[in-house]
Structure formats: structure tokens, C-alpha cells
Design an enzyme around this catalytic site. Sequence first.
Site, PDB file in Angstrom:
ATOM      1  N   GLN A  79       0.862  -1.290   0.027  1.00 38.10           N
ATOM      2  CA  GLN A  79      -0.003  -0.073  -0.001  1.00 38.10           C
ATOM      3  C   GLN A  79       0.719   1.181   0.082  1.00 38.10           C
ATOM      4  O   GLN A  79       1.837   1.321   0.761  1.00 38.10           O
ATOM      5  CB  GLN A  79      -0.839  -0.134   1.166  1.00 38.10           C
ATOM      6  CG  GLN A  79      -1.978   1.046   0.988  1.00 38.10           C
ATOM      7  CD  GLN A  79      -3.000   1.134   2.333  1.00 38.10           C
ATOM      8  OE1 GLN A  79      -2.607   1.615   3.435  1.00 38.10           O
ATOM      9  NE2 GLN A  79      -4.105   0.846   1.932  1.00 38.10           N
ATOM     10  N   CYS A  93      -7.244   6.927   4.989  1.00 38.10           N
ATOM     11  CA  CYS A  93      -6.585   7.058   6.335  1.00 38.10           C
ATOM     12  C   CYS A  93      -7.275   8.460   6.786  1.00 38.10           C
ATOM     13  O   CYS A  93      -6.874   9.347   6.320  1.00 38.10           O
ATOM     14  CB  CYS A  93      -4.953   6.917   6.498  1.00 38.10           C
ATOM     15  SG  CYS A  93      -4.397   7.122   8.071  1.00 38.10           S
ATOM     16  N   LYS A 138      -7.899   1.933  -1.586  1.00 37.61           N
ATOM     17  CA  LYS A 138      -8.651   1.613  -0.333  1.00 37.61           C
ATOM     18  C   LYS A 138      -9.564   2.975  -0.109  1.00 37.61           C
ATOM     19  O   LYS A 138      -8.973   4.206  -0.340  1.00 37.61           O
ATOM     20  CB  LYS A 138      -7.818   1.625   0.900  1.00 37.61           C
ATOM     21  CG  LYS A 138      -8.217   1.852   2.184  1.00 37.61           C
ATOM     22  CD  LYS A 138      -8.998   0.492   2.722  1.00 37.61           C
ATOM     23  CE  LYS A 138      -9.760   0.415   3.961  1.00 37.61           C
ATOM     24  NZ  LYS A 138      -8.570   0.542   4.993  1.00 37.61           N
ATOM     25  N   ASN A 159     -15.859  -3.272   4.042  1.00 36.88           N
ATOM     26  CA  ASN A 159     -14.638  -3.102   5.315  1.00 36.88           C
ATOM     27  C   ASN A 159     -15.423  -2.316   6.263  1.00 36.88           C
ATOM     28  O   ASN A 159     -16.056  -1.340   6.292  1.00 36.88           O
ATOM     29  CB  ASN A 159     -13.504  -2.610   4.960  1.00 36.88           C
ATOM     30  CG  ASN A 159     -12.575  -2.444   6.046  1.00 36.88           C
ATOM     31  OD1 ASN A 159     -12.090  -1.179   6.247  1.00 36.88           O
ATOM     32  ND2 ASN A 159     -12.168  -3.413   6.908  1.00 36.88           N
ATOM     33  N   GLY A 160     -15.244  -2.773   7.530  1.00 38.49           N
ATOM     34  CA  GLY A 160     -15.638  -2.265   8.764  1.00 38.49           C
ATOM     35  C   GLY A 160     -16.240  -2.881   9.884  1.00 38.49           C
ATOM     36  O   GLY A 160     -17.488  -3.495   9.429  1.00 38.49           O
ATOM     37  N   GLY A 191      -9.876  -5.889   9.537  1.00 39.31           N
ATOM     38  CA  GLY A 191      -8.695  -5.118  10.219  1.00 39.31           C
ATOM     39  C   GLY A 191      -8.755  -5.635  11.748  1.00 39.31           C
ATOM     40  O   GLY A 191      -7.974  -6.567  11.995  1.00 39.31           O
ATOM     41  N   ARG A 192      -9.327  -4.769  12.603  1.00 42.37           N
ATOM     42  CA  ARG A 192      -9.350  -5.057  13.969  1.00 42.37           C
ATOM     43  C   ARG A 192      -9.787  -6.376  14.468  1.00 42.37           C
ATOM     44  O   ARG A 192      -9.113  -6.800  15.488  1.00 42.37           O
ATOM     45  CB  ARG A 192     -10.107  -3.903  14.937  1.00 42.37           C
ATOM     46  CG  ARG A 192      -9.186  -2.460  14.479  1.00 42.37           C
ATOM     47  CD  ARG A 192     -10.187  -1.234  15.150  1.00 42.37           C
ATOM     48  NE  ARG A 192     -11.357  -1.379  14.273  1.00 42.37           N
ATOM     49  CZ  ARG A 192     -12.269  -0.387  14.230  1.00 42.37           C
ATOM     50  NH1 ARG A 192     -12.272   0.152  15.363  1.00 42.37           N
ATOM     51  NH2 ARG A 192     -13.544  -0.709  13.514  1.00 42.37           N
TER      52      ARG A 192
HETATM   53  C1  LIG Z   1      -3.958   1.214  14.125  1.00 46.00           C
HETATM   54  C2  LIG Z   1      -4.601   1.335  12.913  1.00 46.00           C
HETATM   55  C3  LIG Z   1      -3.719   1.202  11.836  1.00 46.00           C
HETATM   56  C4  LIG Z   1      -4.080   1.057  10.333  1.00 46.00           C
HETATM   57  N1  LIG Z   1      -3.481   1.130   9.313  1.00 46.00           N
HETATM   58  C5  LIG Z   1      -3.985   1.101   8.120  1.00 46.00           C
HETATM   59  C6  LIG Z   1      -3.164   1.196   6.855  1.00 46.00           C
HETATM   60  O1  LIG Z   1      -1.805   1.326   7.003  1.00 46.00           O
HETATM   61  N2  LIG Z   1      -3.717   0.879   5.738  1.00 46.00           N
HETATM   62  C7  LIG Z   1      -5.095   0.843   5.545  1.00 46.00           C
HETATM   63  O2  LIG Z   1      -5.641   0.783   4.399  1.00 46.00           O
HETATM   64  N3  LIG Z   1      -6.019   0.856   6.672  1.00 46.00           N
HETATM   65  C8  LIG Z   1      -5.384   1.015   7.826  1.00 46.00           C
HETATM   66  N4  LIG Z   1      -6.276   0.896   8.897  1.00 46.00           N
HETATM   67  C9  LIG Z   1      -7.735   0.789   8.765  1.00 46.00           C
HETATM   68  C10 LIG Z   1      -8.290  -0.760   8.669  1.00 46.00           C
HETATM   69  O3  LIG Z   1      -7.577  -1.515   7.498  1.00 46.00           O
HETATM   70  C11 LIG Z   1      -9.705  -1.038   8.421  1.00 46.00           C
HETATM   71  O4  LIG Z   1      -9.947   0.039   7.385  1.00 46.00           O
HETATM   72  C12 LIG Z   1     -10.399  -0.193   9.688  1.00 46.00           C
HETATM   73  O5  LIG Z   1      -9.938  -0.460  10.822  1.00 46.00           O
HETATM   74  C13 LIG Z   1     -11.915  -0.460   9.607  1.00 46.00           C
HETATM   75  O6  LIG Z   1     -11.856  -1.897   9.678  1.00 46.00           O
HETATM   76  P1  LIG Z   1     -12.105  -2.750  10.833  1.00 46.00           P
HETATM   77  O7  LIG Z   1     -13.364  -2.548  11.723  1.00 46.00           O
HETATM   78  O8  LIG Z   1     -12.054  -4.339  10.400  1.00 46.00           O
HETATM   79  O9  LIG Z   1     -10.677  -2.844  11.765  1.00 46.00           O
HETATM   80  C14 LIG Z   1      -5.804   0.895  10.162  1.00 46.00           C
HETATM   81  C15 LIG Z   1      -6.514   0.779  11.438  1.00 46.00           C
HETATM   82  C16 LIG Z   1      -6.027   0.955  12.497  1.00 46.00           C
HETATM   83  C17 LIG Z   1      -6.965   0.642  13.975  1.00 46.00           C
END
Ligand SMILES: Cc1cc2nc3c(=O)[nH]c(=O)nc-3n(C[C@H](O)[C@H](O)[C@H](O)COP(=O)(O)O)c2cc1C
Length: 291
Positions: A54, A84, A125, A189-190, A213-214
Site C-alpha cells: 500500500q 486514512c 482503499k 470493510n468495517g 482489520g481490528r
Molecule cells: C491502528 C490502525 C492502523 C491502520 N493502518 C491502516 C493502513 O496502514 N492502511 C489501511 O488501508 N488501513 C489501515 N487501517 C484501517 C483498517 O484497515 C480498516 O479499514 C479499519 O480499521 C476498519 O476495519 P475494521 O473495523 O475491520 O478494523 C488501520 C486501522 C487501525 C486501527
Amino acid sequence: MTRTFLQAAARLDLIPLWFTPFFSTGGVSVPKRAAILRKLAPYRVRPDLPLVFQLIGHDARSLAATAAGFGEYGVNGINLNFACPSKTVTASGNGAYLLRSPETVFDLTRAAVEAVPEGVSVSVKLRAGWDLPDRIREIVRAVCDAGADWIVFHYRTAAEAYRPVDASERVRRIACAVEAAGSVPVFGNGDIVSSADAESLVRSTGCAGVAVGRGFLSDPWLVRRILSGDENPASEEEKHTFLRLLLAGTDSTKRGRNWFLECVKMTYGADSTEFKEARESAWDALRTRWS
Ligand SMILES: Cc1cc2nc3c(=O)[nH]c(=O)nc-3n(C[C@H](O)[C@H](O)[C@H](O)COP(=O)(O)O)c2cc1C
């Protein structure tokens, strides 16, 4: 620590591909080859997994020049981050800040699509917008018209950060992105934390799949649960191996120990004997137990 976590998950086949955190192309400059190779090093533990690298940036020439170099790194695709919401990132005109201008999003995506060597995909993204989710269609069309191969769509706007949004609104926004994207696959996503969640999101929005992600960081078996439909996909032996790999990459600090305990809790549950024993053990005992 996240890196150790991801490497352990990859070794156990718990992820189907690598998707790196963003790497900044740094304003108008072009990142040095050595810096990119350093970033790629952790993913060499499973060189057979597809790798999506990315990039984040706001200068079309710098993004294009960076993208052009990706033929030699052995990556399968680059992903452009327009999502972001962090103040540090948006203050320099990057990430979700760019959603304010679908034209700029188009130009940046186009520049990358035209620059990448043959065989390297360009994906993006996105979030649902900067402050309001009222330009989803326009933003999605911009990246599709520019030639993006696929989209990861986080349903919140940047202004919503990580705050709760009504579930029906999540469906509405992702469905809108899917509809606008036409034949370009959208991965919703989310807040996906279970296979039931993933299934219901795909069913209700028509998205091609999901990105997590999380949820993954608090359940390393989440992707396997989603892909296999099996709610208990980890054997005792695999759980042990996972914790052994984590421990091997954990430093002997208080923070390292607390992190490892969190991982034991997440693997076995807060009420488990394993977690209770681990909490009461000293470092040396922990190392003996899990090595
Ligand atoms: C600490 C942290 C770092 C993240 N870094 C990135 C990143 O480098 N690139 C990206 O596309 N998304 C990043 N995200 C966002 C996640 O990929 C995702 O879109 C977002 O957390 C929502 O999805 P989730 O509810 O499954 O976590 C980050 C999220 C968190 C909490």
C-alpha cells in the site's frame, strides 16, 4: 508486535495474502529502493502469498514513479490509500483528505495504473467520504474510470473516524459503492468480527468479499472462520504453535509480557486455565510453558 502477529498468522496459513500498512511516497519525492526493500523484508517469511503493497501520497508524478519501480520487487499489486483519517496524514493532504476531490482521486489512480509494470494490479482503499457520505458514487466511479482493479471500501467517512454508525447505514453505503463500481469488485470493510457478520454483509450489499482489520487482530482465526464457515477452526496444537511463535518475537519488557498475555487471552479466552496460569507465571515460566 503487529509484525510478529502477522508473521505467525502467515506461517500458520491464517491469511490468504499480505496487505501491507501504507508506505508514504513522501510528498513529491520518490522513495529509495532500499527503503522499499526494507519494508518488504518481513513478508519474505511467506514469499508464496500474494503481496499487495500500500502506498499513500498526493503527488501523481511521485506515485507514478514509485509504482513504476514495482516490477522488480515481486509484489502482485499496489493499493492506493485514500482512506486514512489520521490528522497527521490528512494535514499533509494525504489519505482520506483526497476524497474531497474525486478528480484528484481519479488523477492519482490513473497515474498509478499507467505507470505500473504489466502483471501488477492497482487497487484502492476508500472511505465513504471526507465529512459526509454524499459522494460515494462519484468517488467510486472516479477510481473505476481510472482503471482500478478492485476496491476496499471502509463504510465510514473520515469525519466519523471509528465512531459507531447505524448498521443499516453501513449496508446502504457499501451497497451504493458496489452498485457504482459495476464489474469492479468491492470488498466491504468495517467492524467485521465473525463469519456471520461477513456473510450477512456480502448478502445484503452484493460486495465481492470482505476485508478485516481490528477483528483479525483480536481473533487471528477470523479469516479462516470466514473462508471455511467453521466456527472452531484451530486445533490445540495450532494454538500452541501460534503462541510459541508470538513469544519468540516478543521482547522481555513489561509491555511485551502484557501483549503476550493478551494473546493468550484471545487464543484461549479470559476464563481459560491457560490464561489464568499465564497471568500468574513469571517470564521464565511463560517461556518454558510455550516454547
Ligand atoms: C491502528 C490502525 C492502523 C491502520 N493502518 C491502516 C493502513 O496502514 N492502511 C489501511 O488501508 N488501513 C489501515 N487501517 C484501517 C483498517 O484497515 C480498516 O479499514 C479499519 O480499521 C476498519 O476495519 P475494521 O473495523 O475491520 O478494523 C488501520 C486501522 C487501525 C486501527
